[in-house]
Design a protein around this motif. Sequence first.
Motif, mmCIF file in Angstrom:
data_model
loop_
_atom_site.group_PDB
_atom_site.id
_atom_site.type_symbol
_atom_site.label_atom_id
_atom_site.label_comp_id
_atom_site.label_asym_id
_atom_site.label_seq_id
_atom_site.Cartn_x
_atom_site.Cartn_y
_atom_site.Cartn_z
ATOM 1 N N VAL A 43 15.214 26.150 74.418
ATOM 2 C CA VAL A 43 14.544 26.934 73.381
ATOM 3 C C VAL A 43 15.114 26.576 72.014
ATOM 4 C CG1 VAL A 43 14.115 29.272 72.519
ATOM 5 C CG2 VAL A 43 14.005 28.806 74.980
ATOM 6 N N VAL A 44 16.440 26.475 71.935
ATOM 7 C CA VAL A 44 17.077 26.088 70.675
ATOM 8 C C VAL A 44 16.593 24.706 70.244
ATOM 9 C CG1 VAL A 44 19.283 25.607 69.550
ATOM 10 C CG2 VAL A 44 19.099 27.507 71.170
ATOM 11 N N ALA A 45 16.476 23.780 71.199
ATOM 12 C CA ALA A 45 16.011 22.426 70.882
ATOM 13 C C ALA A 45 14.577 22.447 70.373
ATOM 14 C CB ALA A 45 16.122 21.544 72.122
ATOM 15 N N ALA A 46 13.724 23.273 70.990
ATOM 16 C CA ALA A 46 12.326 23.344 70.563
ATOM 17 C C ALA A 46 12.206 23.905 69.157
ATOM 18 C CB ALA A 46 11.535 24.211 71.548
ATOM 19 N N VAL A 47 13.002 24.928 68.855
ATOM 20 C CA VAL A 47 12.984 25.510 67.508
ATOM 21 C C VAL A 47 13.486 24.492 66.493
ATOM 22 C CG1 VAL A 47 14.000 27.296 66.035
ATOM 23 C CG2 VAL A 47 13.223 27.884 68.340
ATOM 24 N N LEU A 55 8.146 22.266 58.827
ATOM 25 C CA LEU A 55 8.349 23.316 57.828
ATOM 26 C C LEU A 55 7.433 23.155 56.621
ATOM 27 C CD1 LEU A 55 12.203 23.988 57.722
ATOM 28 C CD2 LEU A 55 10.396 25.317 58.805
ATOM 29 N N ASN A 56 6.916 21.975 56.408
ATOM 30 C CA ASN A 56 6.008 21.748 55.280
ATOM 31 C C ASN A 56 4.543 21.928 55.662
ATOM 32 O OD1 ASN A 56 6.198 19.453 56.936
ATOM 33 N ND2 ASN A 56 5.319 18.150 55.332
ATOM 34 N N VAL A 57 4.294 22.371 56.899
ATOM 35 C CA VAL A 57 2.925 22.515 57.393
ATOM 36 C C VAL A 57 2.672 23.981 57.747
ATOM 37 C CG1 VAL A 57 1.283 21.796 59.167
ATOM 38 C CG2 VAL A 57 3.000 20.174 58.313
ATOM 39 N N ALA A 58 1.515 24.493 57.376
ATOM 40 C CA ALA A 58 1.170 25.884 57.709
ATOM 41 C C ALA A 58 1.041 26.043 59.227
ATOM 42 C CB ALA A 58 -0.142 26.273 57.035
ATOM 43 N N PRO A 59 1.504 27.155 59.776
ATOM 44 C CA PRO A 59 1.425 27.351 61.228
ATOM 45 C C PRO A 59 0.007 27.692 61.673
ATOM 46 C CG PRO A 59 2.298 29.311 60.182
ATOM 47 C CD PRO A 59 2.171 28.281 59.098
ATOM 48 N N ASP A 60 -0.234 27.582 62.957
ATOM 49 C CA ASP A 60 -1.486 28.045 63.546
ATOM 50 C C ASP A 60 -1.528 29.567 63.414
ATOM 51 O OD1 ASP A 60 -3.591 28.846 65.114
ATOM 52 O OD2 ASP A 60 -2.692 28.217 67.011
ATOM 53 N N PRO A 61 -2.440 30.132 62.641
ATOM 54 C CA PRO A 61 -2.432 31.581 62.396
ATOM 55 C C PRO A 61 -2.738 32.406 63.637
ATOM 56 C CG PRO A 61 -4.408 30.590 61.478
ATOM 57 C CD PRO A 61 -3.536 29.465 61.921
ATOM 58 N N THR A 62 -3.328 31.815 64.662
ATOM 59 C CA THR A 62 -3.681 32.572 65.867
ATOM 60 C C THR A 62 -2.698 32.350 67.010
ATOM 61 O OG1 THR A 62 -5.084 30.826 66.809
ATOM 62 C CG2 THR A 62 -6.115 32.355 65.245
ATOM 63 N N ALA A 243 -2.620 41.302 64.609
ATOM 64 C CA ALA A 243 -1.769 40.144 64.319
ATOM 65 C C ALA A 243 -1.559 40.007 62.818
ATOM 66 C CB ALA A 243 -2.415 38.880 64.869
ATOM 67 N N PRO A 244 -0.417 39.471 62.381
ATOM 68 C CA PRO A 244 -0.224 39.232 60.945
ATOM 69 C C PRO A 244 -1.281 38.269 60.428
ATOM 70 C CG PRO A 244 1.500 38.176 62.248
ATOM 71 C CD PRO A 244 0.731 39.032 63.188
ATOM 72 N N GLU A 245 -1.731 38.488 59.199
ATOM 73 C CA GLU A 245 -2.869 37.750 58.649
ATOM 74 C C GLU A 245 -2.682 36.236 58.720
ATOM 75 O OE1 GLU A 245 -1.482 40.346 57.371
ATOM 76 O OE2 GLU A 245 -3.028 41.826 56.890
ATOM 77 N N LEU A 246 -1.475 35.758 58.448
ATOM 78 C CA LEU A 246 -1.229 34.315 58.427
ATOM 79 C C LEU A 246 -0.422 33.856 59.637
ATOM 80 C CD1 LEU A 246 -0.511 33.837 54.620
ATOM 81 C CD2 LEU A 246 -2.661 33.496 55.856
ATOM 82 N N GLY A 247 -0.293 34.705 60.630
ATOM 83 C CA GLY A 247 0.352 34.321 61.869
ATOM 84 C C GLY A 247 1.866 34.336 61.789
ATOM 85 N N VAL A 248 2.503 33.814 62.820
ATOM 86 C CA VAL A 248 3.969 33.690 62.862
ATOM 87 C C VAL A 248 4.329 32.221 62.665
ATOM 88 C CG1 VAL A 248 4.203 35.687 64.376
ATOM 89 C CG2 VAL A 248 4.027 33.417 65.385
ATOM 90 N N GLY A 249 5.554 31.956 62.233
ATOM 91 C CA GLY A 249 5.963 30.610 61.872
ATOM 92 C C GLY A 249 5.918 29.621 63.024
ATOM 93 N N THR A 250 5.759 28.356 62.688
ATOM 94 C CA THR A 250 5.704 27.309 63.702
ATOM 95 C C THR A 250 6.978 27.223 64.536
ATOM 96 O OG1 THR A 250 4.152 26.031 62.353
ATOM 97 C CG2 THR A 250 5.326 24.845 64.086
ATOM 98 N N PRO A 251 8.194 27.293 63.948
ATOM 99 C CA PRO A 251 9.394 27.293 64.791
ATOM 100 C C PRO A 251 9.433 28.471 65.766
ATOM 101 C CG PRO A 251 9.976 26.761 62.533
ATOM 102 C CD PRO A 251 8.543 27.208 62.511
ATOM 103 N N VAL A 252 8.935 29.616 65.325
ATOM 104 C CA VAL A 252 8.873 30.784 66.209
ATOM 105 C C VAL A 252 7.936 30.504 67.380
ATOM 106 C CG1 VAL A 252 8.201 33.207 66.374
ATOM 107 C CG2 VAL A 252 9.390 32.375 64.331
ATOM 108 N N GLN A 253 6.764 29.989 67.083
ATOM 109 C CA GLN A 253 5.816 29.676 68.151
ATOM 110 C C GLN A 253 6.390 28.644 69.122
ATOM 111 O OE1 GLN A 253 1.680 29.039 67.009
ATOM 112 N NE2 GLN A 253 2.049 30.024 65.018
#
Length: 356
Positions: A43-47, A55-62, A243-253
Amino acid sequence: MTDEEVTEQLREQSAEARRKALATVEAVDLSQTTWHELPHPDVVAAVTFAARGTLNVAPDPTAEDVRRELARRLAVEPNRIAVGNGAGQLLSSATRALVKPGEELLIPWPSYGLYPLMAQRAGARAVPVPHGHDVERLLAAVTPRTRAIVLCNPNDPTGSYLTPARLRELLDALPEQVSLLLDEALIDYVADPGAAAASLALLDDHPRLLVFRTFSKIYGLAGLRCGYVIGSRGAEQLVAQLAPELGVGTPVQAGVLEAIRVCEPQVAQRRATVLAERARMLELLHELPLDAAASEANFLWLRAPGLSDQELAARLRRGGVIVTAGSAVGDEEHVRATIQAPFHAERLLEAARTAF
């Protein structure tokens, strides 16, 4: 000096050395309900990989990949799931969506301290139900202005638990205008291995039920702040709204997706440890002047007759254990002590033995 005097002096020196060593032992913090160990290395490696590359790319909002993986494992449709910044954020969003200003949110009390704040932020009225982790008490507290009940099950901080059969009784008897927000952050610690699936089965017959779960507790990912909500068929629009309007961050996902895929053995081991240590501690603590209520959570709700929660917490602290005083949620007699590894259980037991 005689041989006996030398021997006695050496004993005293040894005893003093032990006292000093024990005095420097760091206190064990049993006040938190999150897991104490570091997350699974995958999990740490994936994050880390996601953080370095996206980090420079918007996450998938859904959070589509996460929802699909959860849906596959929970045997529900992906559009019945929303992913948010922790179960708390989703619960708060549900309160705002369902309970309007001036209406009522019922809260069995004592319980999770966020719940009254959720009602306040929605402009609604929080109605605590004393000793309310009980079907009959909750139904008796419902009024025409009640719009939702938020139920932590198992309950934090008491460890109380309503079985799926009792939940069905509650849902069947609720008026049409009342929703049930079922917070299952601690469901993995219930002894019944079928409990998690049984509560989801209630969604088939109860469209005003919402089930909330988290990766913060047994997965040990509280720092990622990620949870999810499951609704019934027909509630897809409401679920998406939470769900939050802009989703959760990519590292979180990335982290929770990897956790879903690889952490099942780790979660099973942690669950087994807690169940074993909880049962052992409940048996041993009854030999002391402590009341330890039955618990289906990863903690015990303790009371020492004649002592306030603050005094009991102070005595345990002198024994090297930090617990949560119940007065934070309006109970001035109890403390909450987390049960996780055998090491924690032994330290709590030793502190309790020296407290009286």
